[in-house]
Design an enzyme around this catalytic site. Sequence first.
Site, PDB file in Angstrom:
ATOM      1  N   HIS A 370       2.113  15.739 -29.661  1.00  0.00           N
ATOM      2  CA  HIS A 370       0.881  14.944 -29.730  1.00  0.00           C
ATOM      3  C   HIS A 370      -0.313  15.578 -29.038  1.00  0.00           C
ATOM      4  CE1 HIS A 370       1.965  11.071 -31.577  1.00  0.00           C
ATOM      5  NE2 HIS A 370       3.184  11.370 -31.167  1.00  0.00           N
ATOM      6  N   LYS A 560     -12.287   4.283 -27.179  1.00  0.00           N
ATOM      7  CA  LYS A 560     -11.061   5.072 -27.059  1.00  0.00           C
ATOM      8  C   LYS A 560     -10.832   5.281 -25.570  1.00  0.00           C
ATOM      9  CE  LYS A 560     -13.063   8.299 -29.617  1.00  0.00           C
ATOM     10  NZ  LYS A 560     -12.086   8.826 -30.550  1.00  0.00           N
ATOM     11  N   ARG A 561      -9.681   5.852 -25.180  1.00  0.00           N
ATOM     12  CA  ARG A 561      -9.474   6.123 -23.760  1.00  0.00           C
ATOM     13  C   ARG A 561     -10.619   6.999 -23.221  1.00  0.00           C
ATOM     14  NH1 ARG A 561      -4.540   4.464 -21.357  1.00  0.00           N
ATOM     15  NH2 ARG A 561      -5.428   5.429 -19.520  1.00  0.00           N
ATOM     16  N   LYS A 566     -12.691  13.816 -24.579  1.00  0.00           N
ATOM     17  CA  LYS A 566     -13.256  12.966 -25.628  1.00  0.00           C
ATOM     18  C   LYS A 566     -14.791  12.893 -25.527  1.00  0.00           C
ATOM     19  CE  LYS A 566      -9.087  10.056 -26.208  1.00  0.00           C
ATOM     20  NZ  LYS A 566      -8.774   9.978 -27.650  1.00  0.00           N
ATOM     21  N   THR A 668      -6.843   8.568 -34.406  1.00  0.00           N
ATOM     22  CA  THR A 668      -6.621   7.588 -35.473  1.00  0.00           C
ATOM     23  C   THR A 668      -7.769   6.591 -35.475  1.00  0.00           C
ATOM     24  OG1 THR A 668      -5.199   6.378 -33.921  1.00  0.00           O
ATOM     25  CG2 THR A 668      -4.101   7.734 -35.603  1.00  0.00           C
ATOM     26  N   LYS A 672      -9.725   4.464 -38.635  1.00  0.00           N
ATOM     27  CA  LYS A 672      -9.971   3.016 -38.697  1.00  0.00           C
ATOM     28  C   LYS A 672     -11.446   2.724 -38.957  1.00  0.00           C
ATOM     29  CE  LYS A 672      -6.651   2.527 -34.942  1.00  0.00           C
ATOM     30  NZ  LYS A 672      -6.642   2.365 -33.469  1.00  0.00           N
TER      31      LYS A 672
HETATM   32  C1  LIG Z   1      -6.573   3.350 -32.528  1.00  0.00           C
HETATM   33  C2  LIG Z   1      -6.532   3.022 -31.097  1.00  0.00           C
HETATM   34  C3  LIG Z   1      -6.573   4.046 -30.153  1.00  0.00           C
HETATM   35  C4  LIG Z   1      -6.708   5.504 -30.533  1.00  0.00           C
HETATM   36  O1  LIG Z   1      -8.071   5.810 -30.670  1.00  0.00           O
HETATM   37  P1  LIG Z   1      -8.598   7.326 -30.734  1.00  0.00           P
HETATM   38  O2  LIG Z   1     -10.028   7.172 -31.066  1.00  0.00           O
HETATM   39  O3  LIG Z   1      -7.820   7.981 -31.851  1.00  0.00           O
HETATM   40  O4  LIG Z   1      -8.351   7.933 -29.419  1.00  0.00           O
HETATM   41  C5  LIG Z   1      -6.539   3.708 -28.817  1.00  0.00           C
HETATM   42  N1  LIG Z   1      -6.457   2.420 -28.426  1.00  0.00           N
HETATM   43  C6  LIG Z   1      -6.424   1.398 -29.304  1.00  0.00           C
HETATM   44  C7  LIG Z   1      -6.361   0.005 -28.807  1.00  0.00           C
HETATM   45  C8  LIG Z   1      -6.459   1.663 -30.674  1.00  0.00           C
HETATM   46  O5  LIG Z   1      -6.415   0.644 -31.537  1.00  0.00           O
END
Ligand SMILES: *Cc1c(COP(=O)(O)O)cnc(C)c1O
Length: 825
Positions: A370, A560-561, A566, A668, A672
């Site tokens: 990952h 995101k985190r 990032k 991911t 979305k």
């Molecule tokens: C999809 C998702 C992530 C991953 O987000 P990235 O932008 O790919 O880092 C992290 N936390 C939650 C709650 C998510 O739904």
Amino acid sequence: MDHLVKEALEGEFRVNMHDADSIQRGLISYMVRVVGHDPRSAGPRQWFMALAYMVKGILSERGMGTSRAQYGQDTRRVYYLSMEFLTGRRLMKHLLDFGLETNVREALDALGQDLDELAQQEPDPALGNGGLGRLAACFLDSMATHRYPGHGYGIHYEFGMFSQTIEDGQQVEHPDNWLQGGNPWEFVRYSVSYPVRFNGRIVCFKDESGRERCEWVDTNNVNAIAYDLKVTGYDSPVISNLRLWSARASTDFDLRFFNEGNYIEAVKDKTTSETLSKVLYPMDSTVLGQELRLKQEYFFVSASLQDIIARYLRVHEDLRLLHEKIAIQLNDTHPALAVPELMRLLIDVHGLEWDEAWSVTRETFCYTNHTLLPEALETWPIGMLEHVLPRHLEIIYLINHDHLQQVRFRFPGEMEVLRKMSLVDENTQRIRMAHLAIVGSKRVNGVAALHTRLLREKVFPEFDEMYPGKFVNVTNGVTQRRWLLQCNPQLSDLITEAVGASWKSDLTALHALEPLAEDAAFRERFNAIKLANKARLADHLKEQTGYVVDPASMFDVQVKRIHEYKRQLLNLMHVIHRYTLLREGRLDDPVPRTVVIGGKAAPGYWLAKQIIRLTCDVALTINNDRAVSDRLKVVFLPNYNVSNAEITIPGANLSEQISTAGTEASGTGNMKFALNGALTIGTLDGANIEIKEEVGDDNIFIFGLTTEQVTETKRRGYNPWKVVEHDADLKRVLDMITSGFFSPQQVNRYSAIRDTLFDGGDQYMVLADFRSYIETQAKVDALYRDPDAWARKAILNVARMGLFSSDRSIQTYAKEIWGAEPMDI
Ligand SMILES: *Cc1c(COP(=O)(O)O)cnc(C)c1O
């Protein structure tokens, strides 16, 4: 109500789900008989419980059908081992999957209850940090939807991911006591329990047949108890199981102390062993070499493998054929101890020879990598393994011995290669878990095309050379059931009306939307839905932060985190730059923007917490500056989790996917957002590259250095000072951050940020990408001024997201990695 209660309790217990009246009676009956509350005084919390128990009944009934079909058909089972499952709330998902939402809503209406309010009563099970755990949840959904015999295994954490509040502009962590009000979804299987052993020593001897055998003795034992959660798929008869292990003190362990008369000690040790499933480590993409974490990993791996073997032996005899009936996917290296554990079980417990056991093992496991970040690659100190898992360390040494023999054969005389490929890092005296997982697996996959290429070329080139065909790519995906159908009902309805409902289980059907980008009436409806979702998000932001934002402004979102790679900092630097331009009137025809940033920082990741603080400080300054107030707002969205994501993502116009090229394995979140009609501003990183290929260069905003350019820039000697010297805007932004413009009470507050950017060498190339980012943001503005042109591209994004369903990921795993077939049921 009185007569209803009477009738319900006299009537048949079985509920006809196709009839709202019957559902209503069923709810009353569950309220009385299971929740134990008088329906006449029940509130939303109690009604939620009654409904959940009613749905649980269906889950159980159908789950048994799946189980019978699996044993009957004896097709290959897939076991997904993951330390994290970030499932989100269950209620609405089950109702949607069963097609029950309308009837249940009607039944609740008649009882004076609102389904949406009930759904809010459910705690969001936060058994994961971020993308990795969420991927596991999407995969379970896709496996159930497409009828694969999938089973998840993980840990039943008593405390999941902390919940985040913002106090005085800073992150504060609170324990997530998600089980506090009880969890109606779980089936506790007290009878499904396995001992998991730690410490002790190894005794080897020759048995009657003269075979060398080893026994692991004087161990400290903990019991793993199974908690089962049922996983539904969309309109699917298959119900999968997610089995989460909880640690219980084992009685043998207690007795030792007890017999010595030390009752209190015995009870103390009981609580110590139960800490194993107490809490999720709240770190994403970084590892901490703590013994408790190692024990957690082994705990769930050992219980899962014992369970998998027990299930296999229920209908088969010969463990030498195990790999023909099962595949086990390791979600990152967290479960990599499964490799030596399966070896131990096969050899020490079930009496297989080493070679037999090894060929079964390496045909059974597959490993998903990952991340390439060095701080996220797991290694364990040899001394710790020797103490906690002495037998496993021996087995790892034996595996390494054979492995290095092969390496010598393949790369004769190349000592450097030997050193690099060893499972043991001799310099640090640590075991490399990724190497163990690669050697012990049939296939290794990366999670996006770029990531897999970098894995093969940069990180493990010798492994790739030695095992041709072992490394494969499976680009991540997201389930359109949660990330469109559930979170964006209006857009879902519009799509279904336009192209039919097949997209719900075949996302490529969205292609049919393409021509509608040219249809003005369709664009208008699409825009109206986006506006409604923005209004919903605006309400949420106001409730959470008190800030009032205008749904007519462009919603520019990065959730995101929080992590340096990032680059939330780059986002903030653009915001600050825009703010200065606005104040000086240097932006003609400015596009009003609301910038939303959200995400949790690991509690010990100080710089990430500083970035949150800076976001809040910048928000405070900008949002209170009348001079810009109608044209720029900044909001930090607290406690980003699945439930908040479901509100946030449909409300975005612009999706920020701006990691340094070569650092985000896939992402991911990017998928979305695009699926919900946001345009992406992003780097050529992770799955952004594939998103660009699918949606077309004209329908995405790409900026910044490529992976190769990052490497090349660093190789030539990247000098952050030089970059800043040549860019007055950048210099000004940095000066504002570091001179206390946003923190006048404490002018040095952000000196650490300056230090990473300059003395630290700006590892993530924030400064190098600043200019390109700013220029690209200007292009975003220009397009947003033309709502029709923007809507065309947004619709094309939705239409072209077919590839990014986790259904496609799962079908690829099934075919290329597991050799699994859908069940006939
Ligand atoms: C999809 C998702 C992530 C991953 O987000 P990235 O932008 O790919 O880092 C992290 N936390 C939650 C709650 C998510 O739904």
